[in-house]
Design an enzyme around this catalytic site. Structure first.
Site, short mmCIF file in Angstrom:
data_model
loop_
_atom_site.label_atom_id
_atom_site.label_comp_id
_atom_site.label_asym_id
_atom_site.label_seq_id
_atom_site.Cartn_x
_atom_site.Cartn_y
_atom_site.Cartn_z
N GLU A 142 13.52 17.13 8.08
CA GLU A 142 13.90 15.85 8.03
C GLU A 142 14.17 15.41 9.70
O GLU A 142 15.29 14.55 9.99
CB GLU A 142 15.38 15.54 7.38
N GLU A 155 16.91 12.81 20.66
CA GLU A 155 17.62 14.16 20.03
C GLU A 155 16.98 13.92 18.51
O GLU A 155 17.67 13.14 17.61
CB GLU A 155 19.08 13.97 20.07
#
Length: 559
Positions: A338, A329
């Site tokens: 990010e 994930e």
């Protein structure tokens, strides 16, 4: 991050003030002295060591006079001459003490030396040094009078300076309270460790809502909300991963699985439950220690190996060199902000066997027109009439005073049009067909392709003339058993509020998940997907909103 400051002075009720008019002049004098006066007076009365010798004087004033008469050096005059603010003066004092400068060497300083712009000399050489803590008119007033800069870079430095000043004051208050209460100060002087961006990123995922002491400052920092709980409680995210893994046991049965950025290990647990022969869970933060305990308490320590390190550097355990599946994930805000995708692609190139599967297999970044009037009202319009008749803050019982004419604080909203806003929009706000800005096929895409620009065309779907006040950016995610991209006509699954998706996944009565084999008859491949867009249940990624300084109007079909 939160900073614990002393309770502000209370504002007396006018009636109470009238009733207490007979109070003694002595008590009135005490009330006139505020907290800063108390701190400053206490510091000035502390013993203070000379800057240049071992003499310990009974007060700060005596120490300053000693250095003037003995060493011909006036710290206040010299700081004022070089135009030092609070932080410059602190750095100067600590630099002199730490490097044991002579008065001549100190007087030769220009104030432009590189170390004057670093944080190294903000750390006191002498704990609770009263020479640092005492307030002097030469520098304290100028700090308050400094205007907030408009340039973003200068503004960032300005805010950092204000934060450092607040931290210094907290240290002063804390030290003073320990002395007044006559208890031992539990804090110890800790040398600040150098920090790199990777360490900071991974450490931010290592905490679990605990309190820490920041090195170099006696200040408590609340780490904030537990990011791991937020992600696991995001049912759209977690249940979609679980649905793909647990309803495709024919893919996972006897497979070797690599979980990149495993965090608490939830995806590894799904893979082990779905029949994986071996799961290697990799993470570079301290959370791996928790993950190991989670794996053990759930009885999967024989199947799941938790490895700490960056996937770019680790060696897989048990002599494993290739894996069948990579799960991760990795997505961030607006998909790539990010995100861990760089690391996932490195893991793919290092460890995924030919024909292996990436999960997810595909993500799409989408852009659409929207009318974000509520976001504008809450984030921008709010500042135009603070505590006015149109502002929600005046709604009883939140405010005891009703101000008919509010305060114009619109300067606080400056720059918001140049920034992305992370928030949630309703499905009715979207006024165009979304346009795919970037289609990421995880088995093929390269790191270089993540730096891109894309022209786009948006066509209005509004049935009536509507105002466009923003662009909205979000992403859709797809999982396929083959790892191949989904057909172009595939519609992403928009999960509605209250829709049950977990029930499709969890085995009942601790039984194994149903064993399903991949079809050989050429039937259409089953696809698992979820969206982070306004049409679906909100996720922890929310949506990324770009407000328009100059809104425009569109009708249906207009480009």
């Amino acid at each position: 991050m939160s900073i614990r400051l002393p309770r502000p002075q209370t504002i007396p009720d006018p009636e109470e003030t009238l009733e207490s008019g007979s109070s003694s002049s002595e008590s009135e004098g005490d009330e006139d002295q505020n907290w800063d006066d108390w701190v400053s007076d206490s510091n000035e009365q502390q013993e203070c060591r000379s800057l240049f010798d071992e003499a310990v004087l009974p007060s700060v004033e005596a120490a300053v006079k000693h250095d003037i008469s003995t060493h011909s050096f006036d710290i206040n005059e010299f700081s004022s001459k070089l135009g030092f603010d609070f932080h410059g003066r602190v750095r100067l004092i600590n630099y002199i003490r730490k490097n044991r400068l002579t008065p001549a060497e100190a007087l030769a300083l220009k104030g432009t030396e590189p170390w004057f712009s670093t944080d190294e000399y903000l750390v006191p050489v002498i704990e609770n040094d009263p020479l640092i803590q005492v307030s002097t008119d030469d520098w304290s007033d100028s700090e308050d009078e400094e205007d907030e800069p408009t340039d973003p870079v200068k503004k960032a430095h300005w805010l950092e300076k204000k934060l450092a000043l607040a931290q210094q004051k907290v240290a002063e208050y804390q030290s003073l309270l320990y002395k007044r209460l006559d208890v031992e100060n539990p804090s110890e002087e800790i040398k600040p460790k150098p920090r790199d961006d990777d360490t900071h990123y991974f450490d931010s995922y290592a905490e679990n809502g605990e309190f820490q002491t920041r090195p170099g400052y006696q200040i408590l920092i609340a780490i904030g909300l537990d990011i791991h709980a937020v992600m696991i409680n995001d049912q759209v995210r977690t249940a979609s991963y679980a649905q793909f893994i647990l309803t495709n046991p024919s893919l996972f049965r006897d497979a070797v699985v690599l979980d990149v950025g495993c965090g608490t290990g939830i995806l590894s647990l799904f893979a082990a439950r779905s029949g994986a022969k071996k799961v290697i869970a990799v993470d570079a933060s301290d959370i791996v220690e928790r993950a190991k305990k989670i794996v053990k308490v759930n009885g999967f320590e024989e199947t799941i190996s938790v490895v700490r390190g960056k996937v770019e550097d680790v060696t897989l355990p048990d002599g494993i060199t290739q894996v069948d599946i990579i799960i991760s994930e990795w997505m961030g805000y607006a998909l790539l902000y990010e995100s861990m995708l760089d690391s996932v692609l490195v893991a793919r190139d290092r460890f995924l066997k030919p024909g292996g599967v990436m999960a997810p297999s595909q993500t799409k970044m989408l852009l659409a027109l929207c009318n974000a009037k509520e976001i504008h009202k809450d984030r921008i319009g709010f500042w135009n009439d603070v505590y006015g008749t149109t502002n929600h803050l005046t709604t009883p019982p939140m405010c005891a005073y009703h101000i008919h004419s509010g305060f114009d604080m619109s300067t606080m909203s400056e720059g918001l049009y140049d920034e992305a806003i992370i928030d949630v929009l309703g499905p009715e706000t979207v006024l165009s067909t979304p346009y795919t800005i970037k289609d990421l096929i995880l088995k093929d895409i390269t790191i270089r392709q993540l730096d891109f620009s894309t022209p786009f065309t948006l066509v209005s779907t509004s049935e009536q003339r509507s105002k466009i006040s923003a662009f909205v950016l979000y992403f859709d995610t797809y999982f396929t058993v083959s790892g191949n991209p989904v057909p172009p006509e595939t519609q992403v699954r928009n999960i509605k509020e209250g829709e049950v998706i977990v029930a499709e996944v969890w085995p009942v009565g601790n039984k194994s998940a149903p064993q399903r084999r991949q079809s050989q008859s050429g039937r259409k491949e089953k696809i698992t997907s979820f969206s982070t867009g306004p049409q679906s249940t909100p996720t922890h990624w929310k949506q990324t909103i770009f407000m328009l300084k100059d809104p425009f109007f569109v009708s249906e079909g207009e480009i």
